[in-house]
Design a protein around this motif. Structure first.
Motif, short mmCIF file in Angstrom:
data_model
loop_
_atom_site.label_atom_id
_atom_site.label_comp_id
_atom_site.label_asym_id
_atom_site.label_seq_id
_atom_site.Cartn_x
_atom_site.Cartn_y
_atom_site.Cartn_z
N SER A 112 0.83 -1.21 0.00
CA SER A 112 0.00 0.00 0.00
C SER A 112 0.86 1.26 0.00
CB SER A 112 -0.94 0.01 1.20
OG SER A 112 -0.20 0.02 2.40
N PHE A 113 2.07 1.17 0.56
CA PHE A 113 2.96 2.33 0.56
C PHE A 113 3.35 2.70 -0.88
CE2 PHE A 113 7.22 4.22 0.65
CZ PHE A 113 6.94 5.36 1.38
N TYR A 114 3.64 1.68 -1.69
CA TYR A 114 3.97 1.93 -3.10
C TYR A 114 2.77 2.58 -3.80
CZ TYR A 114 4.47 1.34 -8.04
OH TYR A 114 4.49 1.60 -9.38
N VAL A 131 -1.81 9.97 1.14
CA VAL A 131 -0.69 10.47 1.94
C VAL A 131 -0.75 9.87 3.35
CG1 VAL A 131 0.36 12.52 3.00
CG2 VAL A 131 -0.40 12.59 0.62
N LEU A 132 -1.96 9.76 3.89
CA LEU A 132 -2.14 9.20 5.23
C LEU A 132 -2.30 7.68 5.21
CD1 LEU A 132 -4.49 11.81 6.94
CD2 LEU A 132 -2.00 11.70 6.95
N GLN A 146 -4.53 7.68 12.75
CA GLN A 146 -3.47 7.51 11.75
C GLN A 146 -2.62 8.77 11.64
OE1 GLN A 146 -2.12 5.11 10.47
NE2 GLN A 146 -1.49 5.42 8.36
N TYR A 147 -3.26 9.92 11.66
CA TYR A 147 -2.53 11.18 11.61
C TYR A 147 -1.56 11.28 12.79
CZ TYR A 147 -1.57 16.14 12.23
OH TYR A 147 -0.94 17.34 12.44
N ARG A 148 -2.04 11.00 13.99
CA ARG A 148 -1.18 11.09 15.18
C ARG A 148 -0.01 10.11 15.10
NH1 ARG A 148 -6.45 11.11 18.43
NH2 ARG A 148 -6.96 13.32 18.48
N ARG A 149 -0.27 8.91 14.60
CA ARG A 149 0.80 7.92 14.46
C ARG A 149 1.88 8.42 13.50
NH1 ARG A 149 2.75 4.10 11.31
NH2 ARG A 149 1.20 4.31 9.66
N LEU A 150 1.45 8.93 12.35
CA LEU A 150 2.41 9.41 11.35
C LEU A 150 3.18 10.64 11.83
CD1 LEU A 150 0.29 8.90 8.10
CD2 LEU A 150 2.27 7.55 8.86
N ARG A 177 5.34 17.74 6.62
CA ARG A 177 4.47 18.79 6.08
C ARG A 177 3.37 18.19 5.22
NH1 ARG A 177 9.30 21.60 5.81
NH2 ARG A 177 9.73 20.95 3.68
N ALA A 178 3.72 17.20 4.39
CA ALA A 178 2.72 16.56 3.52
C ALA A 178 1.65 15.88 4.36
CB ALA A 178 3.39 15.56 2.59
N ILE A 179 2.05 15.23 5.44
CA ILE A 179 1.10 14.56 6.34
C ILE A 179 0.15 15.58 6.95
CG2 ILE A 179 0.93 13.35 8.57
CD1 ILE A 179 3.61 11.92 7.71
N HIS A 180 0.71 16.68 7.43
CA HIS A 180 -0.11 17.72 8.06
C HIS A 180 -1.08 18.34 7.04
CE1 HIS A 180 -1.25 20.74 10.94
NE2 HIS A 180 -1.02 21.68 10.04
#
Length: 193
Positions: A112-114, A131-132, A146-150, A177-180
């Protein structure tokens, strides 16, 4: 300088190293890794040597994986760089895709990362959810979790505390930055608080 060696093999995957790929690599060296002129010269020499090396991409990727086996963020950042350079000419050649998928397997990252990276850089897929690494059907609580983990995983202080070279901290900051931004996009679209 192990960072650039698998990258060199990728650029030659379609038979030649294009000017667009060279410019993309130079941009990564200058803007993302913030290498000074002398460091860039050394990196370019290593890159040129690696392009001509008889070792396979998979062999070089395995060496990189061994060097960073306990640092998933670095492995993910390497795949991110590979993808960025591969699509710098506007397309993803089948051999480039094969190599990146191989790196994902060698690095023991989820498939899934790919797909997430491919969607992000090829402008397909679900955008912020990719992104998340989430499905758009995820609940608000799942998005927050998921956001907090990343954020914990990619926070620049967390990366810096591992004693890695500054260039990895710079790349982690970009990912952070992309995650946020992705989280803010999802929050806004859902009306989340």
């Amino acid at each position: 300088m192990a960072l650039r060696i698998p990258l060199a093999k990728l650029t030659k995957a379609d038979g030649r190293v294009s000017e667009v790929e060279i410019r993309a690599i130079e941009e990564i060296m200058e803007k993302d890794l913030r290498l000074n002129a002398d460091s860039r010269k050394i990196a370019i020499q290593i890159f040129r040597t690696a392009v001509q090396s008889p070792e396979s991409f998979d062999s070089l990727a395995a060496q990189f994986a061994d060097a960073f086996r306990n640092q998933r963020q670095i492995l993910e950042l390497m795949v991110d760089i590979l993808m960025r350079v591969a699509v710098s000419d506007g397309k993803l050649a089948s051999e480039e895709e094969r190599m990146i998928r191989s790196a994902v397997q060698i690095f023991r990252l989820p498939a899934s990362f790919y797909e997430q990276l491919r969607s992000r850089y090829m402008k397909t897929g679900k955008g912020a959810y990719d992104v998340l690494d989430l499905d758009p059907s995820a609940t608000d609580d799942e998005v927050k979790k998921q956001y907090r983990r990343l954020v914990r995983e990619y926070h620049p202080d967390a990366i810096a505390s591992k004693g890695l070279p500054e260039e990895f901290t710079e790349l982690a900051e970009e990912k952070f930055r992309a995650i946020h931004e992705a989280y803010e996009t999802i929050k806004k679209s859902r009306g989340m608080s």
